[in-house]
Design an enzyme around this catalytic site. Structure first.
Site, PDB file in Angstrom:
ATOM      1  CB  SER A  62      -0.817   0.261   1.196  1.00  0.00           C
ATOM      2  OG  SER A  62      -1.673   1.268   1.471  1.00  0.00           O
ATOM      3  CE1 TYR A  89      -4.308  -2.119   4.507  1.00  0.00           C
ATOM      4  CE2 TYR A  89      -3.271  -0.005   4.281  1.00  0.00           C
ATOM      5  CZ  TYR A  89      -3.779  -0.996   3.564  1.00  0.00           C
ATOM      6  OH  TYR A  89      -3.964  -1.294   2.402  1.00  0.00           O
TER       7      TYR A  89
END
Length: 255
Positions: A142, A155
Site C-alpha cells: 500500500s 495497517y
C-alpha cells in the site's frame, strides 16, 4: 497477442475489489487462474464472471493465514493445469482505528492477514514457481507502506513489512523466481467503502480528503487501473524487474 497466454496464476483475495479485478484482467490476457478467498460467495461470483468471459479457473475457499488453504490451492492448480507460473498475493484487511484502539489481538490479525499470509503462500508455492522456469510473485502492499495514513497505524506497519518481505524473497529465490510489490493508493473497493460506512458524511469527507489530498490525481482509483500493474509484473514483459517497489498511487508519493 495476449501477454499471459500459457501462464497459470494463483491469486489470493479474489472475491472482490483488487483481487477480482486482477483475476478478470489476467483472464483477458490469456492466463489460467487458481483463486482463493475466505468469502466463498464472493469467490463464486468471481468464478461466474470468469466463466462468462471464457476464462479457465479453479477456486478454493479458505483462510489465507492457514497452510491448508495454500496447499489446496496449489494442488488444484497443478491438478487442473499441470504447472504454476505466478502468484499474486492480494488478500488483505484494513484494521483501521485510533492508535489507542490497537490491541495485541487486533495487531496480530492485521499482521497475519497482510504479511504472514503472503509469506505462507510464497513458502508453499515457491518450488512449483521455480519448476515453471519463469516464476513471478507479485505482493500487494500500500502507499501506507511509505507514507502515513490517518487512523491506520497497524495497517501501515503491516504493509511496510510486505516491502521487506518482497525484497528478502527476491534475493533468496533469484534468479529462478522474481518477486515484486505493488503499492496502491486509495481504491474504490468494498473494503474502502466499509471503512467509510461507519462515519458521518462530514467525517467521511474529511477522511477521503486526507487520503486523496496529497495525490496528484484527486480521486480513488478503479481497481481495474491498479490490476494492470499486477498484469505487467507477473508477466514476461517485466523479466528484468525483481525486488522492485511499484507505486500505483495517483502521485501520492511523487512529492
Amino acid at each position: 497477442m495476449k501477454t499471459l497466454a500459457g501462464k497459470v496464476i494463483a491469486i489470493t483475495g479474489a472475491a472482490q475489489g483488487l483481487g477480482r479485478a486482477t483475476a478478470l484482467a489476467m483472464g483477458r490476457e490469456g492466463a489460467c487462474l487458481a483463486l482463493t478467498d475466505i468469502d466463498a460467495a464472493g469467490l463464486g461470483a468471481t468464478m461466474d464472471a470468469l466463466q462468462t468471459a471464457g476464462v479457465e479457473a479453479v477456486s478454493v475457499a479458505g483462510d489465507v493465514t492457514q497452510t491448508a488453504t495454500h496447499d489446496q490451492l496449489l494442488a488444484s492448480a497443478l491438478g487442473r493445469f499441470g504447472s504454476l507460473h505466478g502468484l499474486c498475493n492480494v488478500a488483505g484487511v484494513l484494521g483501521a482505528g485510533q492508535l489507542s484502539d490497537i490491541t495485541e489481538q487486533s495487531f496480530d490479525h492485521v499482521m497475519h492477514v497482510n504479511c504472514f499470509a503472503q509469506l505462507l503462500a510464497i513458502q508453499r508455492m515457491a518450488a512449483a514457481l521455480k519448476a515453471s522456469g519463469s516464476g513471478a510473485i507479485v505482493n500487494v502492499a500500500s502507499v501506507g507502506a511509505m507514507v502515513a495514513l490517518p487512523m491506520m497505524t497497524a495497517y501501515c506497519v503491516s504493509k511496510a513489512a510486505v516491502i521487506g518481505l518482497t525484497r528478502a524473497v527476491a534475493a533468496e529465490l533469484a534468479p529462478h523466481v522474481r518477486c515484486n510489490v505493488v503499492c496502491p493508493g486509495g481504491m474504490d473497493t468494498p473494503m474502502a467503502k466499509g471503512l467509510l460506512s461507519g462515519l458521518s458524511d462530514a467525517e467521511s469527507a474529511e477522511l477521503v480528503g486526507k487520503l486523496t489530498g496529497r495525490q496528484l490525481q484527486k480521486r480513488f482509483a478503479d481497481p481495474a487501473e491498479v490490476a494492470q500493474a499486477l498484469v505487467f509484473l507477473v508477466g514476461d514483459t517485466s523479466s528484468f524487474s525483481t525486488g522492485s517497489v511499484f507505486s500505483a498511487d495517483g502521485g501520492h508519493t511523487a512529492w
